[in-house]
Design an enzyme around this catalytic site. Structure first.
Site, PDB file in Angstrom:
ATOM      1  N   SER A 143      37.280  56.520  41.238  1.00 52.08           N
ATOM      2  CA  SER A 143      36.447  55.238  40.780  1.00 52.08           C
ATOM      3  C   SER A 143      35.510  55.464  39.923  1.00 52.08           C
ATOM      4  CB  SER A 143      35.986  54.411  42.189  1.00 52.08           C
ATOM      5  OG  SER A 143      34.991  53.226  41.796  1.00 52.08           O
ATOM      6  N   TYR A 156      30.623  54.123  49.714  1.00 55.45           N
ATOM      7  CA  TYR A 156      32.124  53.862  48.999  1.00 55.45           C
ATOM      8  C   TYR A 156      32.171  54.993  48.035  1.00 55.45           C
ATOM      9  CZ  TYR A 156      35.544  52.055  45.826  1.00 55.45           C
ATOM     10  OH  TYR A 156      36.715  52.086  45.071  1.00 55.45           O
TER      11      TYR A 156
HETATM   12  P1  NDP Z   1      44.179  46.659  46.695  1.00 57.88           P
HETATM   13  O1  NDP Z   1      43.369  45.999  47.872  1.00 57.88           O
HETATM   14  O2  NDP Z   1      45.106  45.653  46.044  1.00 57.88           O
HETATM   15  O3  NDP Z   1      45.127  47.899  47.296  1.00 57.88           O
HETATM   16  C1  NDP Z   1      44.700  48.700  48.157  1.00 57.88           C
HETATM   17  C2  NDP Z   1      45.995  49.410  48.887  1.00 57.88           C
HETATM   18  O4  NDP Z   1      45.425  50.325  49.806  1.00 57.88           O
HETATM   19  C3  NDP Z   1      46.870  48.590  49.546  1.00 57.88           C
HETATM   20  O5  NDP Z   1      47.968  48.626  49.128  1.00 57.88           O
HETATM   21  C4  NDP Z   1      46.677  48.414  51.079  1.00 57.88           C
HETATM   22  O6  NDP Z   1      48.052  48.553  51.663  1.00 57.88           O
HETATM   23  C5  NDP Z   1      46.232  50.264  50.973  1.00 57.88           C
HETATM   24  N1  NDP Z   1      45.499  50.648  52.148  1.00 57.88           N
HETATM   25  C6  NDP Z   1      44.274  50.202  52.619  1.00 57.88           C
HETATM   26  N2  NDP Z   1      44.018  50.559  53.866  1.00 57.88           N
HETATM   27  C7  NDP Z   1      45.174  51.529  53.825  1.00 57.88           C
HETATM   28  C8  NDP Z   1      45.490  52.375  54.913  1.00 57.88           C
HETATM   29  N3  NDP Z   1      44.750  52.679  56.195  1.00 57.88           N
HETATM   30  N4  NDP Z   1      46.780  53.061  54.848  1.00 57.88           N
HETATM   31  C9  NDP Z   1      47.649  52.906  54.169  1.00 57.88           C
HETATM   32  N5  NDP Z   1      47.272  52.212  52.912  1.00 57.88           N
HETATM   33  C10 NDP Z   1      46.053  51.477  52.985  1.00 57.88           C
HETATM   34  O7  NDP Z   1      43.177  47.295  45.904  1.00 57.88           O
HETATM   35  P2  NDP Z   1      43.306  48.371  44.572  1.00 57.88           P
HETATM   36  O8  NDP Z   1      44.532  48.434  44.156  1.00 57.88           O
HETATM   37  O9  NDP Z   1      42.315  47.840  43.845  1.00 57.88           O
HETATM   38  O10 NDP Z   1      42.899  49.765  45.060  1.00 57.88           O
HETATM   39  C11 NDP Z   1      43.625  50.916  45.116  1.00 57.88           C
HETATM   40  C12 NDP Z   1      42.645  51.986  44.734  1.00 57.88           C
HETATM   41  O11 NDP Z   1      41.935  51.990  43.538  1.00 57.88           O
HETATM   42  C13 NDP Z   1      41.662  52.405  45.957  1.00 57.88           C
HETATM   43  O12 NDP Z   1      41.564  53.776  46.317  1.00 57.88           O
HETATM   44  C14 NDP Z   1      40.176  51.706  45.503  1.00 57.88           C
HETATM   45  O13 NDP Z   1      39.105  52.617  45.787  1.00 57.88           O
HETATM   46  C15 NDP Z   1      40.496  52.108  43.783  1.00 57.88           C
HETATM   47  N6  NDP Z   1      39.927  51.366  42.969  1.00 57.88           N
HETATM   48  C16 NDP Z   1      39.889  50.012  42.740  1.00 57.88           C
HETATM   49  C17 NDP Z   1      38.982  49.250  41.661  1.00 57.88           C
HETATM   50  C18 NDP Z   1      39.125  47.911  41.644  1.00 57.88           C
HETATM   51  O14 NDP Z   1      38.036  47.273  41.029  1.00 57.88           O
HETATM   52  N7  NDP Z   1      40.201  47.283  41.928  1.00 57.88           N
HETATM   53  C19 NDP Z   1      38.151  50.024  41.114  1.00 57.88           C
HETATM   54  C20 NDP Z   1      37.843  51.695  41.278  1.00 57.88           C
HETATM   55  C21 NDP Z   1      38.839  52.162  42.174  1.00 57.88           C
HETATM   56  P3  NDP Z   1      48.123  47.933  53.190  1.00 57.88           P
HETATM   57  O15 NDP Z   1      46.941  46.998  53.318  1.00 57.88           O
HETATM   58  O16 NDP Z   1      49.432  47.278  53.000  1.00 57.88           O
HETATM   59  O17 NDP Z   1      48.125  48.990  53.939  1.00 57.88           O
END
Ligand code: NDP
Length: 246
Positions: A143, A156
């Site tokens: 991030s 975070y």
């Molecule tokens: P989303 O919430 O759309 O996606 C997050 C994903 O993580 C989901 O598919 C969810 O799947 C999965 N997840 C959460 N907890 C678990 C778990 N315990 N086991 C397995 N899967 C899990 O958010 P983003 O696409 O934005 O996030 C993806 C990555 O990008 C993250 O690491 C986030 O920190 C990073 N990020 C995002 C930013 C943004 O602005 N959006 C900025 C910088 C970094 P499910 O709930 O089905 O398990």
């Protein structure tokens, strides 16, 4: 679409929405065989159906990254069904944003378990396969949080900077056999705020997303760029922000 990833076997955690989903779609379009993990299986099934309807190869598994064995099962599935694993994308993440003095200890633990331990479990599951075959690629989604430190993102950013440090150490240790890439997105339009417990932060992040966020496809393109380089070229760190993000 140029099929630059033809036949590559790529596992993606957190593939059920946002960046993981967009990445699965793009990599499959480029010819990769994708192996998807997340907890929401109905999302994985419909994503898999979309990929296959478009002529791609996809398998999926219910995988909670806080459970080490689930990552092992994801890697095993790739090896059993597609014969190998070429890349793991440790993408699953949560952001329980709040001031530290609010003492959201459960939120801290969740972020450490998912964002930090989840990435380590992914590395632990994939590394033996990569070492055995003498090649592999670990892509960690980090991030811009942590590059710029701001209030309410302390823990975070702490988890993300821990991953940044581990990613760089691993890159140095791997000495060419295993490629290691850190991807640091800025604001991206995803479902990330949905899981936030702190309603003020949830609304604030949603507002910022609505005004400046870029699409998850922008991050997917950066991930594809890192993977599709020739074996002797390693993309260490990529930061992908909205142009207007400070
Ligand atoms: P989303 O919430 O759309 O996606 C997050 C994903 O993580 C989901 O598919 C969810 O799947 C999965 N997840 C959460 N907890 C678990 C778990 N315990 N086991 C397995 N899967 C899990 O958010 P983003 O696409 O934005 O996030 C993806 C990555 O990008 C993250 O690491 C986030 O920190 C990073 N990020 C995002 C930013 C943004 O602005 N959006 C900025 C910088 C970094 P499910 O709930 O089905 O398990």
């Amino acid at each position: 679409m140029e099929r630059t990833l033809e036949g590559k076997v790529i596992a993606i955690t957190g593939a059920s929405s946002g960046i993981g989903e967009a990445t699965a779609l793009l990599l499959a379009e480029k010819g990769a065989k994708v192996v998807l993990g997340a907890r929401r299986t109905e999302r994985l099934q419909s994503l898999s159906d979309r990929i296959e309807a478009a002529g791609g190869s996809c398998i999926w598994l219910e995988a909670d990254v806080t459970q080490r064995n689930d990552l092992q099962k994801l890697v095993d599935l790739a090896c059993e069904r597609f014969g190998t694993l070429d890349v793991i994308i440790n993408n699953a993440g949560v952001g329980q944003l709040s001031r530290i003095d609010e003492l959201d200890v459960e939120g801290w633990e969740q972020m450490i378990d998912v964002n930090l331990k989840g990435v380590l479990y992914g590395i632990a599951a994939a590394m033996p396969v990569f070492l055995k075959q003498g090649s592999g690629h670990i892509v960690n989604v980090i991030s811009t949080s942590g590059i710029k430190i701001v209030p309410t993102q302390g823990v975070y950013a702490g988890t993300k900077n821990a991953v940044r440090t581990i990613t760089e150490a691993l890159r140095q240790e791997s000495a060419g056999q295993v490629r290691v890439t850190g991807i640091s997105p800025g604001f991206v339009q995803t479902e990330m705020p949905n899981a936030m417990k702190n309603v003020t932060m949830k609304n604030a992040i949603r507002d910022t997303m609505e005004s400046i966020a870029i699409s998850p496809q922008a991050i997917a393109r950066a991930i594809a760029f890192a993977i599709e380089q020739p074996a002797d070229v390693e993309i260490g760190d990529l930061v992908i922000r909205p142009s207007v993000q400070n």
